[in-house]
Design an enzyme around this catalytic site. Structure first.
Site, PDB file in Angstrom:
ATOM      1  N   GLU A 122       0.794  -1.241   0.000  1.00  0.00           N
ATOM      2  CA  GLU A 122       0.000   0.000   0.000  1.00  0.00           C
ATOM      3  C   GLU A 122       0.824   1.288   0.000  1.00  0.00           C
ATOM      4  O   GLU A 122       0.575   2.188   0.803  1.00  0.00           O
ATOM      5  CB  GLU A 122      -0.974  -0.006   1.190  1.00  0.00           C
ATOM      6  CG  GLU A 122      -1.896  -1.217   1.181  1.00  0.00           C
ATOM      7  CD  GLU A 122      -2.844  -1.261   2.382  1.00  0.00           C
ATOM      8  OE1 GLU A 122      -2.742  -0.393   3.264  1.00  0.00           O
ATOM      9  OE2 GLU A 122      -3.687  -2.166   2.428  1.00  0.00           O
ATOM     10  N   GLU A 169      -6.073 -10.717  -1.180  1.00  0.00           N
ATOM     11  CA  GLU A 169      -6.967 -10.492  -0.027  1.00  0.00           C
ATOM     12  C   GLU A 169      -8.414 -10.403  -0.484  1.00  0.00           C
ATOM     13  O   GLU A 169      -9.075  -9.381  -0.300  1.00  0.00           O
ATOM     14  CB  GLU A 169      -6.561  -9.198   0.703  1.00  0.00           C
ATOM     15  CG  GLU A 169      -5.092  -9.176   1.088  1.00  0.00           C
ATOM     16  CD  GLU A 169      -4.664  -7.897   1.808  1.00  0.00           C
ATOM     17  OE1 GLU A 169      -5.542  -7.167   2.312  1.00  0.00           O
ATOM     18  OE2 GLU A 169      -3.449  -7.658   1.875  1.00  0.00           O
ATOM     19  N   SER A 210     -47.971 -32.423 -10.656  1.00  0.00           N
ATOM     20  CA  SER A 210     -47.436 -32.027  -9.358  1.00  0.00           C
ATOM     21  C   SER A 210     -48.493 -32.200  -8.262  1.00  0.00           C
ATOM     22  O   SER A 210     -49.009 -33.294  -8.070  1.00  0.00           O
ATOM     23  CB  SER A 210     -46.903 -30.589  -9.453  1.00  0.00           C
ATOM     24  OG  SER A 210     -46.130 -30.282  -8.343  1.00  0.00           O
TER      25      SER A 210
END
Ligand code: XIL
Length: 743
Positions: free
Chosen positions: A178, A292, A646
């Site tokens: 960073e 990450e 069904s």
């Protein structure tokens, strides 16, 4: 029994209810179907580990804390899923080396030893960072700033000590973390700079970056040395990183690769940004690690932590879908770049561990260390779909409203959607492959939501709806069809055998008539749709040449749960199937009565007690007499059939077994089976039909039909190819069954 108790649990939503119903129906059918998995706890970790699924792509890593490498269950997850480990915090300079001459190796060693014992290689995170750093390096004993030479000497000693202690187990180091600014703009009192204004930078300029890499290379001549940062897909930051790494490499600084942290969210980034960043970095380096990865359930991104923690609240279902889809898209891009991406590491093992707080639900394992569907979706990718672009022969869907172009369907069965919702944050189409929550649309350049299914859909008709920011709506592009107890959007995917329900222009067609009748037993009006074949009512020559009106046999045909008396005639295409069969001389004309079967009045939580007794009264005492009184019917049982799909199949089975004197032909369509011993009188029925899709429960149907035949019944089964619990299955069933009725 276990399953019956499961389905008596109170359920919260219609969808959950529907899933449970399908489960119940497939239990009646006797074995597990694809849709039957719904409603039952699924172990998403069953199958290979992520590391094995990705063995031809990149290693899969996880950032761990002390508990992760202590708890047996968590250790088991790590060993199964991952072949790379990063210490989440315990290797950071501030933790390991808090004061000059003070080293805390205990926790760092614990993780290293865990990896050594289990043959897992590590990413060393991290050697030089502005945060969690050994800030004592910047000052002398009196607290006065030191010269950069002193700082370098301290940094070198730190890097050498850590690298020498662990390099046997480490394959890559995040050497500098960073160092680039989030925006390169000037601030009041500060010049514009591509660099983060850290103490390191203020003391040394960007030289500290070069030094850190040089020290790392001295100590570890072979390890992969990485520059690691967040927001790497942001075009501005991406270029700042690119320029810095290029400058360093041109100057001979040993940077081997770039780490893209990957703290993303369920909305961001899109594939294009991610793809661009990877492509751009791969112009400079041959190694990229996604160091990450996590996907927040909000709009934040990056390396800063802004989310409030607290007790775990469940993630809204639509957000879960967005997250699963985002994981799927991101990994698809990673796979595309497998030549340069060498590792993808999740930042933390589970939501419970996540630095983002448990309510962000960012990881593939939940707060109880249970695998989520995300894990399965990341793992079970389809290589064929990775490399396949749908054919660009999309045409408007036949179910569309007049003048509507979208949704569209192509010749392979992909569906493409387009929805205008300018201020929405998310639009999901409820159609998805392989049990996925749906197809997530993305805003195009014009601000319109567009998207294509990940692969071809099953052929035939599908209900669907849109979920816009969690609210459920129909797609204004299509007509509406009654299913799921509501009018839903519908789409029709071309089927290889679609001619049997095609609207043919060159044949005569029958009529659909809506019938309204009073049900005394219910105390209210009821509706039915009646199919009358072409020619119904015409005078024909009868016995002795006398002109008379022909009388017809009747099939009572029931819909499924969530549907009604319009479902068979409209999406079931019952009339067209009949017209075509009659025109082709395959059947003699008969009437079909499609009544509302009360299935939607049925309360969930008691499906085990579903008796169909209310509908039996309506059907036998009220509807049949009404039909026989008002239509030209043949009224004996050998001219009356009952079938249903069904839950309508459950109804059919219950009623035909109780009232064999009423119906001579019985059909169950994805709605269970008869066992020979259930039928008291073998002469009661002339023909039994049972069918389902091959994605449902073909074994149950096949076994049942075999046993019925063995017991002497005239039974027939149909397994519909390439379909599940949907209307193409039942259209095909009607087509086959109709040819055997009343013979
Ligand atoms: C995070 C840890 O997960 C947290 O526990 C800690 O409080 C702060 O740091 N970028 C990085 C990681 O490189 O080291 C950070 O880890 C997350 C952002």
């Amino acid at each position: 029994m276990y399953l019956c108790t499961r389905i008596t649990l109170q359920t919260k939503t219609i969808i959950a209810n529907m899933k449970k119903l399908f489960l119940a129906l497939s239990l009646i059918a006797g074995s597990i179907t694809a849709s039957a998995q719904w409603g039952r706890p699924v172990d998403f970790s069953a199958g290979p580990g992520l590391k094995d699924a990705y063995k031809d792509y990149f290693t899969i890593g996880v950032a761990v804390n002390q508990t992760n490498v202590t708890d047996a269950n968590q250790i088991a997850i790590i060993k199964k899923q991952f072949n790379s480990v990063t210490a989440e915090n315990d290797w950071k300079p501030g933790e390991i080396h808090p004061k000059e001459g003070v080293w805390n190796f205990e926790k760092a060693d614990k993780i290293a030893n865990f990896c050594r014992e289990n043959g897992i290689k590590m990413r060393g995170h991290c050697l030089c960072w502005h945060s969690q750093f050994a800030d004592w390096m910047f000052v002398d004993k009196k607290g006065k700033p030191v010269k950069k030479e002193v700082f370098y000497q301290r940094l070198r000693e730190h890097i050498h000590t850590v690298v020498n202690r662990y390099k046997d187990v480490v394959y890559a180091w995040d050497v500098v973390n960073e160092a680039i600014a989030d925006d390169g703009r000037s601030w009041p009192g500060r010049e514009a700079s591509p660099y983060r204004q850290s103490r390191h930078f203020q003391l040394c300029g960007d030289e500290f970056i070069a030094k850190a890499f040089e020290f790392a290379r001295e100590a570890d001549p072979t390890g992969v040395l990485i520059y690691n940062d967040y927001s790497t897909v942001d075009p501005g930051k991406r270029e700042r990183i690119y320029n810095m790494v290029k400058k360093m490499k041109d100057a001979g600084v040993p940077i081997d690769g770039i780490g893209m942290q990957g703290h993303y969210n369920i909305y961001f980034p899109d594939e294009e940004l991610l793809d661009k960043a990877i492509s751009r970095f791969s112009e400079l380096v041959k190694i990229i690690h996604v160091t990450e990865l996590d996907l927040r359930t909000n709009t934040e991104t990056g390396g800063q932590l802004m989310f409030s923690r607290g007790e775990a609240k469940p993630q809204a279902a639509y957000m879960q879908t967005l997250q699963e889809d985002q994981y799927a898209r991101i990994f698809r891009i990673f796979r595309k770049h497998k030549d340069v991406i060498k590792n993808v590491t999740f930042w933390n093992l589970s939501d419970k561990d996540s630095w983002l707080g448990v309510n962000n639900h960012p990881l593939p394992f939940d707060e109880n260390f249970k695998a989520k569907r995300s894990l399965q979706i990341i793992r079970d990718f389809n290589v064929a779909l990775d490399n396949h672009q749908p054919k660009e022969d999309f045409v408007p869907n036949p179910c569309n409203q007049p003048g509507q172009q979208y949704p569209m369907v192509n010749s392979e069965g992909y569906a493409r959607f387009r929805v205008e919702a300018p201020d929405a944050k998310s639009v999901i189409v409820s159609l998805g492959l392989g049990g996925r929550g749906g197809t997530v649309l993305r805003k195009d350049k014009d601000g319109v939501w567009v998207g294509t299914t990940e692969g071809p859909m099953d052929p035939g008709f599908h209900y669907y709806h849109l979920t816009i920011d969690g609210g459920v709506f129909n797609d204004p592009g299509t007509h509406n069809y009654f299913g799921s107890c509501r009018w839903e959007s519908g789409i029709e995917i071309p089927a290889p055998d679609q001619d049997f329900y095609a609207e043919r222009t060159n044949i005569p067609h029958g009529n659909m008539q809506k019938v309204l009748f009073y049900s005394k037993s219910l105390g209210k009006m009821q509706e039915a749709t009646v199919y009358l074949p072409y020619g119904y009512g015409k005078l024909v020559k009868g016995k002795g040449g006398k002109l008379t009106q022909e009388r017809y046999p009747v099939l009572y045909l029931q819909h499924g749960w969530g549907e009604n008396e319009t479902s068979w005639p409209v999406q079931g295409k019952a009339g067209l199937i009949m017209d075509n069969l009659i025109a082709d001389g395959k059947i003699k004309p008969f009437i079909i009565v499609m009544a509302y079967g009360l299935t939607n009045d049925f309360k969930f939580g008691s499906i085990g007690r579903f008796t169909a007794e209310e509908f039996e009264k309506v059907l036998i005492d009220e509807l049949i007499p009404h039909i026989d009184a008002n239509f030209l019917t043949k009224t004996d049982k050998w001219n009356r059939a009952m079938a249903g799909l069904s839950m309508g199949g459950m109804t059919t089975k219950l009623i035909t077994l109780r009232r064999p004197e009423v119906f001579g032909y019985w059909g169950l369509l994805s709605g269970g089976q008869y066992a020979p011993e259930e039928i008291k009188d073998p002469k009661a029925v002339k023909y039994i039909f049972e069918g389902c899709g091959d994605k449902e429960n073909p074994d149950g149907i096949n076994k049942s039909v075999e046993s019925l035949k063995a017991a002497g019944f005239n039974a027939e089964g149909l397994i519909s190819e390439g379909t599940a619990h949907e209307f193409l299955t039942w259209r095909r069933c009607l087509y086959v069954m109709a040819q055997k009725l009343f013979k």
